[in-house]
Design a protein around this motif. Structure first.
Motif, short mmCIF file in Angstrom:
data_model
loop_
_atom_site.label_atom_id
_atom_site.label_comp_id
_atom_site.label_asym_id
_atom_site.label_seq_id
_atom_site.Cartn_x
_atom_site.Cartn_y
_atom_site.Cartn_z
N ALA A 29 -9.15 -27.91 20.63
CA ALA A 29 -9.37 -26.67 19.89
C ALA A 29 -10.86 -26.42 19.72
CB ALA A 29 -8.69 -26.76 18.52
N LEU A 30 -11.26 -25.17 19.93
CA LEU A 30 -12.63 -24.75 19.75
C LEU A 30 -12.65 -23.64 18.70
CD1 LEU A 30 -13.68 -24.54 23.51
CD2 LEU A 30 -14.00 -26.45 21.93
N PRO A 31 -13.60 -23.66 17.76
CA PRO A 31 -13.60 -22.68 16.68
C PRO A 31 -13.70 -21.24 17.18
CG PRO A 31 -15.34 -24.33 16.36
CD PRO A 31 -14.72 -24.58 17.68
N ASP A 32 -12.77 -20.40 16.77
CA ASP A 32 -12.79 -18.96 17.04
C ASP A 32 -12.83 -18.60 18.53
OD1 ASP A 32 -12.82 -18.48 14.27
OD2 ASP A 32 -15.00 -18.71 14.24
N ARG A 33 -12.25 -19.42 19.37
CA ARG A 33 -12.22 -19.14 20.82
C ARG A 33 -11.05 -19.91 21.44
NH1 ARG A 33 -16.68 -20.61 19.04
NH2 ARG A 33 -17.79 -18.84 19.80
N PRO A 34 -10.70 -19.55 22.67
CA PRO A 34 -9.59 -20.27 23.33
C PRO A 34 -9.90 -21.76 23.49
CG PRO A 34 -10.13 -18.25 24.51
CD PRO A 34 -11.20 -18.44 23.48
N ALA A 35 -8.87 -22.56 23.41
CA ALA A 35 -9.01 -24.01 23.54
C ALA A 35 -9.43 -24.38 24.97
CB ALA A 35 -7.69 -24.70 23.21
N LEU A 36 -10.01 -25.56 25.10
CA LEU A 36 -10.33 -26.14 26.41
C LEU A 36 -9.18 -27.08 26.77
CD1 LEU A 36 -12.30 -26.63 28.76
CD2 LEU A 36 -13.31 -28.47 27.37
N VAL A 37 -8.62 -26.91 27.95
CA VAL A 37 -7.52 -27.76 28.41
C VAL A 37 -8.05 -28.69 29.50
CG1 VAL A 37 -5.21 -27.83 29.41
CG2 VAL A 37 -5.85 -25.97 27.86
N ILE A 38 -7.91 -29.99 29.26
CA ILE A 38 -8.40 -31.02 30.17
C ILE A 38 -7.20 -31.75 30.75
CG2 ILE A 38 -9.81 -33.10 30.36
CD1 ILE A 38 -11.23 -32.15 27.74
N PRO A 39 -6.98 -31.64 32.07
CA PRO A 39 -5.87 -32.39 32.68
C PRO A 39 -6.29 -33.85 32.87
CG PRO A 39 -6.97 -31.02 34.31
CD PRO A 39 -7.66 -30.77 33.01
N LEU A 40 -5.73 -34.75 32.08
CA LEU A 40 -6.11 -36.16 32.13
C LEU A 40 -5.50 -36.86 33.34
CD1 LEU A 40 -5.73 -37.26 28.40
CD2 LEU A 40 -7.83 -36.74 29.65
N PRO A 41 -6.32 -37.57 34.11
CA PRO A 41 -5.77 -38.35 35.22
C PRO A 41 -4.82 -39.45 34.70
CG PRO A 41 -8.13 -38.05 35.50
CD PRO A 41 -7.79 -37.57 34.11
N VAL A 42 -3.93 -39.88 35.55
CA VAL A 42 -2.99 -40.95 35.20
C VAL A 42 -3.78 -42.18 34.77
CG1 VAL A 42 -1.25 -42.52 36.15
CG2 VAL A 42 -1.23 -40.10 36.79
N PRO A 75 -18.15 -29.17 25.41
CA PRO A 75 -18.09 -27.71 25.62
C PRO A 75 -19.11 -27.03 24.69
CG PRO A 75 -16.21 -28.44 24.32
CD PRO A 75 -17.01 -29.66 24.66
N ILE A 76 -19.88 -26.12 25.27
CA ILE A 76 -20.90 -25.40 24.50
C ILE A 76 -20.67 -23.90 24.71
CG2 ILE A 76 -23.39 -25.06 24.18
CD1 ILE A 76 -23.63 -27.81 25.74
N LEU A 177 -10.40 -27.85 34.87
CA LEU A 177 -10.49 -27.41 33.48
C LEU A 177 -10.03 -25.96 33.37
CD1 LEU A 177 -14.01 -28.78 32.42
CD2 LEU A 177 -11.78 -29.75 31.83
N ARG A 178 -9.47 -25.62 32.22
CA ARG A 178 -9.06 -24.23 31.98
C ARG A 178 -9.09 -23.92 30.50
NH1 ARG A 178 -4.52 -27.21 32.90
NH2 ARG A 178 -2.74 -26.80 31.54
N ARG A 179 -8.97 -22.66 30.18
CA ARG A 179 -8.94 -22.19 28.79
C ARG A 179 -7.51 -21.81 28.45
NH1 ARG A 179 -13.91 -20.14 27.27
NH2 ARG A 179 -13.16 -20.52 25.16
N ASP A 180 -7.19 -21.96 27.17
CA ASP A 180 -5.82 -21.63 26.73
C ASP A 180 -5.88 -20.88 25.42
OD1 ASP A 180 -3.06 -21.62 26.53
OD2 ASP A 180 -2.97 -23.63 25.70
#
Length: 180
Positions: A29-42, A75-76, A177-180
């Protein structure tokens, strides 16, 4: 029949591991903006460190079982509405400046900046080998930045041993990486 199913399961699992499969998505979760989604490797886990709630967090990624690497992601976001997002050229220039700063401590005489393209993002990175790591420090460094719209994601990959074994899945993760 059981032996055949077991072999098929092992073959599928081995194939997933070999092609850099992702185990799960980590949503930050990022304040006042879409979350950052990180696909974690196995086999990887993530932890969010946030010193102050409204400031950017640092996401620490590591292996579930080994202690031979650490990946730090920060994330900045742009502070003002009139600030301009990075262009591919300006991002590459920032990464090139970081490579120049790392050069005196690197084994390599030249630290080329490489592009890191992805779906809806662009990025760049460089890699270096520390010529004299202190006890407890990592020998291999890969550092760079990815831009996803107005979100700039700085990253550092630190490892010992085979850098490619860590950099491969880490860079693939960063490209996804993507935004959600």
């Amino acid at each position: 029949m059981n032996r055949l199913l077991k072999r098929a399961f092992i073959a599928v699992l081995t194939g997933l591991l070999a092609c850099g499969a992702f185990a799960a998505d980590m949503r930050v979760a990022l304040p006042d903006r879409p979350a950052l989604v990180i696909p974690l490797p196995v086999g990887w886990r993530g932890q969010v460190r946030r010193a102050v709630p409204d400031l950017p967090p640092t996401i620490m990624l590591s292996s579930i079982t080994e202690k031979n690497f650490t990946v730090m992601i920060t994330p900045i976001w742009l502070r003002s509405a009139d600030a301009k997002p990075l262009t591919p050229d300006s991002l590459r220039a920032m990464v090139a400046a970081a490579a120049q700063n790392a050069r005196p401590q690197a084994v390599e005489a030249d630290l080329p900046v490489r592009d890191l393209p992805g779906q809806g993002l662009f990025g760049a990175y460089f890699s270096a080998t520390d010529k004299a790591p202190k006890p407890g420090e990592y020998r291999n460094l890969t550092q760079g930045m990815v831009a996803i719209g107005e979100l700039h994601v700085g990253f550092t990959i630190l490892s010992n041993g085979d850098a490619a074994a860590v950099n491969g899945p880490a860079l693939q993760m960063l490209q996804s990486l993507r935004r959600d």
